[in-house]
Scaffold this motif. Structure first.
Motif, PDB file in Angstrom:
ATOM      1  N   GLU A   6       0.843  -1.193   0.000  1.00 32.28           N
ATOM      2  CA  GLU A   6       0.000   0.000   0.000  1.00 32.28           C
ATOM      3  C   GLU A   6       0.875   1.239   0.000  1.00 32.28           C
ATOM      4  O   GLU A   6       1.922   1.272   0.652  1.00 32.28           O
ATOM      5  CB  GLU A   6      -0.909   0.021   1.226  1.00 32.28           C
ATOM      6  CG  GLU A   6      -1.952  -1.056   1.211  1.00 32.28           C
ATOM      7  CD  GLU A   6      -2.931  -0.956   2.365  1.00 32.28           C
ATOM      8  OE1 GLU A   6      -2.668  -0.190   3.328  1.00 32.28           O
ATOM      9  OE2 GLU A   6      -3.962  -1.639   2.304  1.00 32.28           O
ATOM     10  N   MET A  37      -1.429   3.538  -8.782  1.00 32.57           N
ATOM     11  CA  MET A  37      -1.565   2.077  -8.856  1.00 32.57           C
ATOM     12  C   MET A  37      -0.259   1.452  -9.337  1.00 32.57           C
ATOM     13  O   MET A  37       0.225   0.469  -8.764  1.00 32.57           O
ATOM     14  CB  MET A  37      -2.695   1.693  -9.815  1.00 32.57           C
ATOM     15  CG  MET A  37      -4.073   2.022  -9.323  1.00 32.57           C
ATOM     16  SD  MET A  37      -5.280   1.714 -10.648  1.00 32.57           S
ATOM     17  CE  MET A  37      -6.808   1.673  -9.708  1.00 32.57           C
ATOM     18  N   GLU A  38       0.317   2.026 -10.383  1.00 35.07           N
ATOM     19  CA  GLU A  38       1.574   1.503 -10.925  1.00 35.07           C
ATOM     20  C   GLU A  38       2.705   1.606  -9.903  1.00 35.07           C
ATOM     21  O   GLU A  38       3.524   0.698  -9.784  1.00 35.07           O
ATOM     22  CB  GLU A  38       1.973   2.250 -12.191  1.00 35.07           C
ATOM     23  CG  GLU A  38       1.213   1.823 -13.409  1.00 35.07           C
ATOM     24  CD  GLU A  38       1.941   2.178 -14.690  1.00 35.07           C
ATOM     25  OE1 GLU A  38       2.741   1.349 -15.152  1.00 35.07           O
ATOM     26  OE2 GLU A  38       1.704   3.291 -15.192  1.00 35.07           O
ATOM     27  N   ALA A  41       2.412  -1.179  -7.375  1.00 31.47           N
ATOM     28  CA  ALA A  41       2.793  -2.456  -7.983  1.00 31.47           C
ATOM     29  C   ALA A  41       4.308  -2.529  -8.202  1.00 31.47           C
ATOM     30  O   ALA A  41       4.933  -3.567  -7.957  1.00 31.47           O
ATOM     31  CB  ALA A  41       2.057  -2.656  -9.297  1.00 31.47           C
ATOM     32  N   ARG A  77      -3.341   0.433  -3.526  1.00 31.75           N
ATOM     33  CA  ARG A  77      -3.023  -0.919  -3.062  1.00 31.75           C
ATOM     34  C   ARG A  77      -2.794  -1.822  -4.270  1.00 31.75           C
ATOM     35  O   ARG A  77      -3.605  -1.846  -5.192  1.00 31.75           O
ATOM     36  CB  ARG A  77      -4.164  -1.465  -2.225  1.00 31.75           C
ATOM     37  CG  ARG A  77      -3.922  -2.873  -1.707  1.00 31.75           C
ATOM     38  CD  ARG A  77      -5.106  -3.389  -0.911  1.00 31.75           C
ATOM     39  NE  ARG A  77      -5.336  -2.543   0.249  1.00 31.75           N
ATOM     40  CZ  ARG A  77      -6.536  -2.216   0.735  1.00 31.75           C
ATOM     41  NH1 ARG A  77      -7.632  -2.675   0.175  1.00 31.75           N
ATOM     42  NH2 ARG A  77      -6.641  -1.454   1.799  1.00 31.75           N
ATOM     43  N   ALA A  78      -1.685  -2.569  -4.241  1.00 31.75           N
ATOM     44  CA  ALA A  78      -1.384  -3.567  -5.264  1.00 31.75           C
ATOM     45  C   ALA A  78      -1.269  -4.926  -4.585  1.00 31.75           C
ATOM     46  O   ALA A  78      -0.601  -5.055  -3.559  1.00 31.75           O
ATOM     47  CB  ALA A  78      -0.087  -3.238  -5.986  1.00 31.75           C
ATOM     48  N   THR A  79      -1.928  -5.911  -5.158  1.00 34.48           N
ATOM     49  CA  THR A  79      -1.858  -7.286  -4.663  1.00 34.48           C
ATOM     50  C   THR A  79      -1.257  -8.144  -5.762  1.00 34.48           C
ATOM     51  O   THR A  79      -1.819  -8.223  -6.864  1.00 34.48           O
ATOM     52  CB  THR A  79      -3.261  -7.810  -4.299  1.00 34.48           C
ATOM     53  OG1 THR A  79      -3.839  -6.931  -3.328  1.00 34.48           O
ATOM     54  CG2 THR A  79      -3.196  -9.218  -3.742  1.00 34.48           C
ATOM     55  N   PHE A  91      -0.971  -8.072 -11.160  1.00 35.88           N
ATOM     56  CA  PHE A  91      -1.460  -7.477  -9.926  1.00 35.88           C
ATOM     57  C   PHE A  91      -2.947  -7.143 -10.027  1.00 35.88           C
ATOM     58  O   PHE A  91      -3.437  -6.783 -11.095  1.00 35.88           O
ATOM     59  CB  PHE A  91      -0.731  -6.151  -9.648  1.00 35.88           C
ATOM     60  CG  PHE A  91       0.752  -6.279  -9.523  1.00 35.88           C
ATOM     61  CD1 PHE A  91       1.344  -6.451  -8.284  1.00 35.88           C
ATOM     62  CD2 PHE A  91       1.570  -6.212 -10.645  1.00 35.88           C
ATOM     63  CE1 PHE A  91       2.718  -6.555  -8.158  1.00 35.88           C
ATOM     64  CE2 PHE A  91       2.943  -6.318 -10.539  1.00 35.88           C
ATOM     65  CZ  PHE A  91       3.516  -6.493  -9.291  1.00 35.88           C
ATOM     66  N   ASP A  92      -3.626  -7.212  -8.888  1.00 34.58           N
ATOM     67  CA  ASP A  92      -4.912  -6.560  -8.714  1.00 34.58           C
ATOM     68  C   ASP A  92      -4.571  -5.221  -8.073  1.00 34.58           C
ATOM     69  O   ASP A  92      -3.738  -5.162  -7.156  1.00 34.58           O
ATOM     70  CB  ASP A  92      -5.836  -7.377  -7.807  1.00 34.58           C
ATOM     71  CG  ASP A  92      -6.265  -8.678  -8.446  1.00 34.58           C
ATOM     72  OD1 ASP A  92      -6.540  -8.681  -9.665  1.00 34.58           O
ATOM     73  OD2 ASP A  92      -6.321  -9.695  -7.734  1.00 34.58           O
ATOM     74  N   VAL A  93      -5.173  -4.148  -8.549  1.00 34.86           N
ATOM     75  CA  VAL A  93      -4.865  -2.811  -8.036  1.00 34.86           C
ATOM     76  C   VAL A  93      -6.147  -2.072  -7.690  1.00 34.86           C
ATOM     77  O   VAL A  93      -7.203  -2.315  -8.280  1.00 34.86           O
ATOM     78  CB  VAL A  93      -4.034  -1.990  -9.053  1.00 34.86           C
ATOM     79  CG1 VAL A  93      -2.625  -2.544  -9.185  1.00 34.86           C
ATOM     80  CG2 VAL A  93      -4.714  -1.940 -10.417  1.00 34.86           C
ATOM     81  N   THR A 106      -6.711  -4.248 -12.921  1.00 30.19           N
ATOM     82  CA  THR A 106      -5.547  -5.121 -12.975  1.00 30.19           C
ATOM     83  C   THR A 106      -4.392  -4.387 -13.649  1.00 30.19           C
ATOM     84  O   THR A 106      -4.590  -3.429 -14.404  1.00 30.19           O
ATOM     85  CB  THR A 106      -5.850  -6.418 -13.759  1.00 30.19           C
ATOM     86  OG1 THR A 106      -6.232  -6.076 -15.096  1.00 30.19           O
ATOM     87  CG2 THR A 106      -6.933  -7.230 -13.072  1.00 30.19           C
ATOM     88  N   HIS A 107      -3.192  -4.860 -13.368  1.00 30.60           N
ATOM     89  CA  HIS A 107      -1.980  -4.255 -13.920  1.00 30.60           C
ATOM     90  C   HIS A 107      -0.946  -5.357 -14.104  1.00 30.60           C
ATOM     91  O   HIS A 107      -0.833  -6.251 -13.275  1.00 30.60           O
ATOM     92  CB  HIS A 107      -1.464  -3.186 -12.952  1.00 30.60           C
ATOM     93  CG  HIS A 107      -0.175  -2.546 -13.360  1.00 30.60           C
ATOM     94  ND1 HIS A 107       0.059  -2.070 -14.626  1.00 30.60           N
ATOM     95  CD2 HIS A 107       0.955  -2.285 -12.657  1.00 30.60           C
ATOM     96  CE1 HIS A 107       1.275  -1.547 -14.684  1.00 30.60           C
ATOM     97  NE2 HIS A 107       1.837  -1.671 -13.495  1.00 30.60           N
TER      98      HIS A 107
END
Length: 122
Positions: A6, A37-38, A41, A77-79, A91-93, A106-107
């Motif tokens: 995060e 977001m980027e 990630a 937040r990036a997962t 990633f899910d963002v 998504t990214h």
């Protein structure tokens, strides 16, 4: 595989737009939302790539679903969902303002050779 990073940020500066004066007040722009977001990630990716490499954004698929005014405190937040072929990080963002979702999607990032460290200045 689930790992999360995060990044807290304030909506200001280059992150805002007033859509060329057509909005009554500046808000978080879509490019600003994507940039945060980027960033989340990319930071997470650094924990999963070999030394001497970095990552570049390759694909972004997001929905900007709500606005945030200049000055808002937000979290990107990036997962990490998957690492494919040792070089594709998926990633899910999302970006949140408190409990409110501003953007979601998504990214994908790809591993590439990193730049040499800068030379020391005399």
């Amino acid at each position: 595989m689930t790992e999360v990073h995060e990044h807290a940020f304030v909506v200001q500066g280059a992150l805002v737009t007033d859509v060329v004066g057509t909005l009554p007040a500046p808000v978080l722009s879509t490019p600003g939302l994507i940039a945060m977001m980027e960033r989340a990630a990319q930071v997470l990716a650094t924990h999963h790539i070999p030394p001497g490499t970095t990552t570049v954004g390759f694909e972004v698929c997001i929905r900007h679903v709500a606005g945030a005014p200049a000055g808002a405190h937000c979290v990107a937040r990036a997962t990490l969902r998957e690492i494919a072929d040792g070089r594709k990080l998926r990633f899910d963002v999302e970006v949140l303002e408190g409990d409110r979702t501003l953007g979601v999607g998504t990214h994908e990032r790809r591993v590439v050779p990193g730049a040499a460290p800068p030379a020391s200045l005399p």
